[in-house]
Scaffold this motif. Structure first.
Motif, PDB file in Angstrom:
ATOM      1  N   ARG A 158       0.852  -1.200   0.000  1.00  0.00           N
ATOM      2  CA  ARG A 158       0.000   0.000   0.000  1.00  0.00           C
ATOM      3  C   ARG A 158       0.884   1.245   0.000  1.00  0.00           C
ATOM      4  NH1 ARG A 158      -5.283   0.302   3.557  1.00  0.00           N
ATOM      5  NH2 ARG A 158      -5.782  -1.178   1.883  1.00  0.00           N
ATOM      6  N   MET A 159       0.556   2.149  -0.897  1.00  0.00           N
ATOM      7  CA  MET A 159       1.285   3.402  -1.077  1.00  0.00           C
ATOM      8  C   MET A 159       0.383   4.553  -0.646  1.00  0.00           C
ATOM      9  SD  MET A 159       2.562   4.778  -4.790  1.00  0.00           S
ATOM     10  CE  MET A 159       3.673   6.156  -4.986  1.00  0.00           C
ATOM     11  N   ILE A 160       0.926   5.486   0.150  1.00  0.00           N
ATOM     12  CA  ILE A 160       0.155   6.625   0.619  1.00  0.00           C
ATOM     13  C   ILE A 160       0.811   7.904   0.100  1.00  0.00           C
ATOM     14  CG2 ILE A 160      -0.740   7.871   2.622  1.00  0.00           C
ATOM     15  CD1 ILE A 160      -0.553   5.256   4.179  1.00  0.00           C
ATOM     16  N   VAL A 161       0.086   8.624  -0.730  1.00  0.00           N
ATOM     17  CA  VAL A 161       0.575   9.875  -1.305  1.00  0.00           C
ATOM     18  C   VAL A 161      -0.142  11.023  -0.594  1.00  0.00           C
ATOM     19  CG1 VAL A 161       0.863  11.221  -3.419  1.00  0.00           C
ATOM     20  CG2 VAL A 161       0.928   8.718  -3.519  1.00  0.00           C
ATOM     21  N   GLU A 162       0.617  11.787   0.194  1.00  0.00           N
ATOM     22  CA  GLU A 162       0.037  12.887   0.968  1.00  0.00           C
ATOM     23  C   GLU A 162       0.503  14.220   0.399  1.00  0.00           C
ATOM     24  OE1 GLU A 162      -0.426  12.099   5.388  1.00  0.00           O
ATOM     25  OE2 GLU A 162       1.362  10.920   4.920  1.00  0.00           O
ATOM     26  N   PRO A 163      -0.433  15.031  -0.113  1.00  0.00           N
ATOM     27  CA  PRO A 163      -0.050  16.336  -0.653  1.00  0.00           C
ATOM     28  C   PRO A 163       0.570  17.218   0.418  1.00  0.00           C
ATOM     29  CG  PRO A 163      -2.268  15.739  -1.347  1.00  0.00           C
ATOM     30  CD  PRO A 163      -1.859  14.749  -0.296  1.00  0.00           C
ATOM     31  N   LEU A 164       1.566  18.013   0.029  1.00  0.00           N
ATOM     32  CA  LEU A 164       2.178  18.949   0.960  1.00  0.00           C
ATOM     33  C   LEU A 164       1.235  20.107   1.274  1.00  0.00           C
ATOM     34  CD1 LEU A 164       5.803  19.053  -0.530  1.00  0.00           C
ATOM     35  CD2 LEU A 164       4.924  17.635   1.338  1.00  0.00           C
ATOM     36  N   GLN A 165       0.290  20.325   0.388  1.00  0.00           N
ATOM     37  CA  GLN A 165      -0.715  21.369   0.624  1.00  0.00           C
ATOM     38  C   GLN A 165      -1.667  20.903   1.721  1.00  0.00           C
ATOM     39  OE1 GLN A 165      -2.654  22.640  -2.975  1.00  0.00           O
ATOM     40  NE2 GLN A 165      -4.423  23.484  -1.892  1.00  0.00           N
ATOM     41  N   ASN A 166      -1.845  21.734   2.741  1.00  0.00           N
ATOM     42  CA  ASN A 166      -2.666  21.363   3.892  1.00  0.00           C
ATOM     43  C   ASN A 166      -4.139  21.224   3.508  1.00  0.00           C
ATOM     44  OD1 ASN A 166      -0.503  21.361   5.658  1.00  0.00           O
ATOM     45  ND2 ASN A 166      -0.707  23.546   6.113  1.00  0.00           N
ATOM     46  N   GLY A 167      -4.800  20.323   4.200  1.00  0.00           N
ATOM     47  CA  GLY A 167      -6.238  20.183   4.054  1.00  0.00           C
ATOM     48  C   GLY A 167      -6.688  19.192   3.006  1.00  0.00           C
ATOM     49  N   LEU A 168      -5.767  18.630   2.223  1.00  0.00           N
ATOM     50  CA  LEU A 168      -6.144  17.665   1.186  1.00  0.00           C
ATOM     51  C   LEU A 168      -5.977  16.243   1.713  1.00  0.00           C
ATOM     52  CD1 LEU A 168      -4.526  19.289  -1.971  1.00  0.00           C
ATOM     53  CD2 LEU A 168      -6.949  19.261  -1.339  1.00  0.00           C
ATOM     54  N   PRO A 169      -6.904  15.361   1.372  1.00  0.00           N
ATOM     55  CA  PRO A 169      -6.812  13.978   1.880  1.00  0.00           C
ATOM     56  C   PRO A 169      -5.673  13.209   1.212  1.00  0.00           C
ATOM     57  CG  PRO A 169      -8.620  14.180   0.322  1.00  0.00           C
ATOM     58  CD  PRO A 169      -8.098  15.568   0.522  1.00  0.00           C
ATOM     59  N   ALA A 170      -5.202  12.199   1.899  1.00  0.00           N
ATOM     60  CA  ALA A 170      -4.151  11.336   1.355  1.00  0.00           C
ATOM     61  C   ALA A 170      -4.749  10.372   0.342  1.00  0.00           C
ATOM     62  CB  ALA A 170      -3.460  10.574   2.474  1.00  0.00           C
ATOM     63  N   LEU A 171      -3.959  10.041  -0.662  1.00  0.00           N
ATOM     64  CA  LEU A 171      -4.346   9.071  -1.689  1.00  0.00           C
ATOM     65  C   LEU A 171      -3.689   7.741  -1.355  1.00  0.00           C
ATOM     66  CD1 LEU A 171      -5.580   8.305  -4.475  1.00  0.00           C
ATOM     67  CD2 LEU A 171      -3.455   9.153  -5.514  1.00  0.00           C
ATOM     68  N   ARG A 172      -4.515   6.734  -1.070  1.00  0.00           N
ATOM     69  CA  ARG A 172      -4.002   5.408  -0.717  1.00  0.00           C
ATOM     70  C   ARG A 172      -4.219   4.456  -1.887  1.00  0.00           C
ATOM     71  NH1 ARG A 172      -5.599   7.760   4.004  1.00  0.00           N
ATOM     72  NH2 ARG A 172      -4.215   7.400   5.796  1.00  0.00           N
ATOM     73  N   LEU A 173      -3.148   3.806  -2.298  1.00  0.00           N
ATOM     74  CA  LEU A 173      -3.193   2.909  -3.456  1.00  0.00           C
ATOM     75  C   LEU A 173      -2.651   1.539  -3.078  1.00  0.00           C
ATOM     76  CD1 LEU A 173      -1.752   5.427  -6.072  1.00  0.00           C
ATOM     77  CD2 LEU A 173      -4.155   4.770  -5.847  1.00  0.00           C
ATOM     78  N   ASP A 174      -3.265   0.501  -3.620  1.00  0.00           N
ATOM     79  CA  ASP A 174      -2.794  -0.871  -3.428  1.00  0.00           C
ATOM     80  C   ASP A 174      -2.014  -1.345  -4.649  1.00  0.00           C
ATOM     81  OD1 ASP A 174      -3.724  -1.243  -0.844  1.00  0.00           O
ATOM     82  OD2 ASP A 174      -5.700  -1.941  -1.502  1.00  0.00           O
ATOM     83  N   ASN A 175      -1.391  -2.510  -4.514  1.00  0.00           N
ATOM     84  CA  ASN A 175      -0.535  -3.116  -5.546  1.00  0.00           C
ATOM     85  C   ASN A 175       0.736  -2.303  -5.774  1.00  0.00           C
ATOM     86  OD1 ASN A 175      -2.529  -5.081  -5.954  1.00  0.00           O
ATOM     87  ND2 ASN A 175      -3.524  -3.877  -7.549  1.00  0.00           N
ATOM     88  N   ALA A 176       1.143  -1.534  -4.783  1.00  0.00           N
ATOM     89  CA  ALA A 176       2.326  -0.688  -4.911  1.00  0.00           C
ATOM     90  C   ALA A 176       3.564  -1.461  -4.469  1.00  0.00           C
ATOM     91  CB  ALA A 176       2.147   0.583  -4.089  1.00  0.00           C
TER      92      ALA A 176
END
Length: 200
Positions: A158-176
């Motif tokens: 599982r890969m978690i992409v968290e924007p540096l811009q505050n207030g945006l949700p993290a994008l969680r992806l499988d098969n990473a």
């Protein structure tokens, strides 16, 4: 000075005397074995990079080692038999050795590139599928240049992409996973919503 290129060319294309066997006849086994060994080494290098990039060598080291050996030995034996027959029929020339060396060096140099192109790392997969130029997340806060990436131990792959811009949700992806062939997929409803918002 002017004769040197001519001499080099003549030597390259001059027929060489092969080794003589115990029976007094030309023996092309040694030159053929040399070409086969060079081919086997090239194939072993290519197979090793493929096993590394696909993580086959890490996950199944014994099977990977057997596959690398088979990828070198089996074609190498066939190349030995073919080379011995071809050399016996057409003769032995210096240019053959140079051509084989150039081909082998080129293939070994290219092996890492095509291996990791076929079995890319996680970040490269993300760039290809979602975040790279021309893809749906490229001009968004989920571009890897504008976000931080982490991986969870609780959910391997599982890969978690968290924007540096505050207030945006993290994008969680499988098969990473490095070397994976399955496309990255949303891990939860939030990820599905983010991808849908950006027409992914």
């Amino acid at each position: 000075m002017t004769d040197r290129p001519t001499r080099t060319t003549t030597m390259l294309f001059r027929k060489l005397d092969p080794p003589i066997g115990p029976d007094g006849r030309p023996a092309y086994g040694l030159p053929a074995a040399t070409l086969a060994a060079l081919a086997a080494t090239t194939l072993a290098v290519a197979a090793m990079y493929a096993a590394l990039a696909s993580r086959f060598l890490y996950d199944h080291p014994r099977w990977a080692s057997a596959a690398i050996a088979a990828a070198a030995v089996l074609p190498g034996a066939g190349i030995f038999l073919l080379a011995r027959r071809v050399l016996a029929r057409y003769g032995l020339y210096l240019w053959q050795s140079w051509a084989a060396a150039v081909v082998a060096a080129t293939l070994m140099y290219a092996a890492p590139g095509w291996a990791y192109g076929l079995f890319p790392r996680v970040d490269d997969r993300y760039e290809r599928e979602l975040g790279g130029p021309g893809n749906c997340l490229h001009d968004t806060p989920y571009n890897l240049m504008r976000a931080s990436t982490t991986y969870t131990r609780d959910h391997p792959g599982r890969m978690i992409v968290e924007p540096l811009q505050n207030g945006l949700p993290a994008l969680r992806l499988d098969n990473a996973v490095n070397g994976g062939l399955r496309h990255l997929t949303p891990a939860d409803a939030t990820a599905r919503r983010i991808l849908a918002q950006h027409d992914c």
